[in-house]
Design a protein around this motif. Structure first.
Motif, PDB file in Angstrom:
ATOM      1  N   PHE A   1     -24.084  -6.876   3.923  1.00 20.56           N
ATOM      2  CA  PHE A   1     -23.130  -6.961   2.828  1.00 20.56           C
ATOM      3  C   PHE A   1     -23.015  -5.662   2.037  1.00 20.56           C
ATOM      4  N   ASN A   2     -24.116  -4.966   1.839  1.00 14.97           N
ATOM      5  CA  ASN A   2     -24.086  -3.781   0.985  1.00 14.97           C
ATOM      6  C   ASN A   2     -23.777  -2.498   1.742  1.00 14.97           C
ATOM      7  N   LYS A   3     -24.069  -2.459   3.045  1.00 12.14           N
ATOM      8  CA  LYS A   3     -23.896  -1.207   3.798  1.00 12.14           C
ATOM      9  C   LYS A   3     -22.852  -1.295   4.907  1.00 12.14           C
ATOM     10  N   GLU A   4     -22.696  -2.471   5.491  1.00 15.27           N
ATOM     11  CA  GLU A   4     -21.803  -2.574   6.647  1.00 15.27           C
ATOM     12  C   GLU A   4     -20.466  -3.225   6.329  1.00 15.27           C
ATOM     13  N   GLY A   5     -20.252  -3.625   5.092  1.00 14.58           N
ATOM     14  CA  GLY A   5     -18.929  -4.043   4.663  1.00 14.58           C
ATOM     15  C   GLY A   5     -18.540  -5.477   4.955  1.00 14.58           C
ATOM     16  N   PHE A   6     -19.490  -6.339   5.290  1.00 18.55           N
ATOM     17  CA  PHE A   6     -19.182  -7.753   5.495  1.00 18.55           C
ATOM     18  C   PHE A   6     -19.100  -8.465   4.137  1.00 18.55           C
ATOM     19  N   GLU A   7     -18.300  -9.540   4.079  1.00 17.31           N
ATOM     20  CA  GLU A   7     -18.134 -10.308   2.843  1.00 17.31           C
ATOM     21  C   GLU A   7     -18.095 -11.806   3.150  1.00 17.31           C
ATOM     22  N   LEU A   8     -18.514 -12.607   2.169  1.00 19.07           N
ATOM     23  CA  LEU A   8     -18.315 -14.055   2.196  1.00 19.07           C
ATOM     24  C   LEU A   8     -17.170 -14.375   1.249  1.00 19.07           C
ATOM     25  N   VAL A   9     -16.140 -15.042   1.767  1.00 18.97           N
ATOM     26  CA  VAL A   9     -14.910 -15.279   1.006  1.00 18.97           C
ATOM     27  C   VAL A   9     -14.580 -16.768   1.019  1.00 18.97           C
TER      28      VAL A   9
ATOM     29  N   ILE B   1     -16.690 -15.426   6.720  1.00 20.07           N
ATOM     30  CA  ILE B   1     -17.344 -14.123   6.681  1.00 20.07           C
ATOM     31  C   ILE B   1     -16.383 -13.138   7.317  1.00 20.07           C
ATOM     32  N   THR B   2     -16.069 -12.093   6.568  1.00 18.72           N
ATOM     33  CA  THR B   2     -15.052 -11.143   6.998  1.00 18.72           C
ATOM     34  C   THR B   2     -15.600  -9.719   6.973  1.00 18.72           C
ATOM     35  N   LYS B   3     -14.887  -8.860   7.706  1.00 18.98           N
ATOM     36  CA  LYS B   3     -15.116  -7.423   7.615  1.00 18.98           C
ATOM     37  C   LYS B   3     -13.732  -6.782   7.604  1.00 18.98           C
ATOM     38  N   GLY B   4     -13.336  -6.312   6.427  1.00 17.15           N
ATOM     39  CA  GLY B   4     -11.967  -5.845   6.279  1.00 17.15           C
ATOM     40  C   GLY B   4     -11.010  -7.020   6.407  1.00 17.15           C
ATOM     41  N   GLU B   5     -10.049  -6.894   7.309  1.00 17.27           N
ATOM     42  CA  GLU B   5      -9.079  -7.963   7.549  1.00 17.27           C
ATOM     43  C   GLU B   5      -9.516  -8.915   8.651  1.00 17.27           C
TER      44      GLU B   5
END
Length: 290
Positions: free
Chosen positions: A164-172, A217-221
């Protein structure tokens, strides 16, 4: 330090470097990890790049929640008989590892080792996404506070922080019309990268019955995987206790009707029979006189 001790230490260091090199991938000299995401209950395939045909030179290993150390799942293309969950594991034609209906216990670190003239390893981290309501909820009805927990099950907490902090993944969080709920003041959303968790809290409305919220769980779009949860109010779907109470009231009503009406019916039948008997006797008397 004596020369013999220095030599032993040098030998150990060399052995350690040789062992480490067997896990290196690519020309940069650093281990790279492929992240694969699955929802709880979804079947998933872990890739093994450039494997030789028939998978006879391919070995799959696992280290994670359901193991006390590194476990060999497939050796030279053959499934190990002593492997737990073996009935859910299979190899694809390209030597990928297929997991049928992955669970949170399948999360962890997988290695596809290819033995040819050299050793090549593909390192794959499997993450499993799961959504569940808060355990404090005893009744889901309008006007009550309601919370959902979106948990990304991972091999260790440090891996989550890195994701989440370094590779850009998010929970939305999104609704069924694909609207991001982060900016909606009706919802309180909190996120903890250390615990791989995002929670959604709101006060339920009448129109929320059968509504659906989704955690992605996303990374960018790009959406890696998602899990849906549908809210269903109990008031619109009577439970067994309500049905049992209704059935009991119906039975009592039938008994009451039977108790109070049966004597009346019997009494009327007796009166009718006596009157019919009196009419027959009167007719018999008139016939005798004539």
């Amino acid at each position: 330090m004596q020369d013999g001790q220095r030599q032993k230490m040098a030998d150990k260091s060399l052995l350690g470097l040789i062992f480490l090199c067997s896990f290196l991938k690519g020309t940069s000299g650093a281990i790279t990890y492929l992240h694969v995401f699955s929802s709880d209950g979804e079947s998933v395939s872990l890739p093994c790049e450039n494997a030789l045909p028939n998978c006879t030179s391919t070995t799959w290993m696992y280290n994670g929640e359901s193991s006390s150390g590194t476990v060999v799942l497939f050796e030279e293309g053959m499934k190990r008989k002593d492997t737990e969950r073996r009935e859910r594991l299979s190899l694809g034609s390209d030597c990928s590892l297929n997991i049928y209906k992955a669970t949170t216990e399948d999360r962890g670190h997988y290695v596809c080792r290819k033995l040819n003239t050299e050793i090549y390893d593909d390192n794959v981290n499997l993450h499993v996404l799961h959504v569940s309501p808060s355990s404090t909820h005893t009744e889901i009805t309008p006007g009550r506070s309601f919370s959902l927990s979106c948990q990304l099950y991972d091999h260790d907490g440090y891996s989550c922080v890195r994701l989440f902090n370094k590779e850009g993944f998010e929970l939305v969080w999104k609704n069924k019309t694909d609207v991001n709920l982060q900016s909606d003041s009706r919802y309180q959303i909190s996120f903890s990268p250390e615990h791989c968790n995002s929670s959604l809290t709101t006060t339920l409305l009448d129109e929320d019955n059968n509504t659906q919220w989704r955690c992605e769980i996303t990374k960018g779009e790009d959406v890696q995987t998602s899990v849906r949860y549908t809210v269903t109010y109990l008031v619109n779907s009577p439970d067994s206790k309500t049905l049992s109470g209704l059935s009991l009231r119906v039975i009592i009503l039938i008994i009451e009707i039977a108790v109070f009406t049966t004597p009346t019916v019997i009494l009327l039948w007796i009166i009718c029979e006596r009157r019919a008997e009196d009419r027959r006797r009167g007719q018999d008397t008139q016939n005798t006189v004539m």
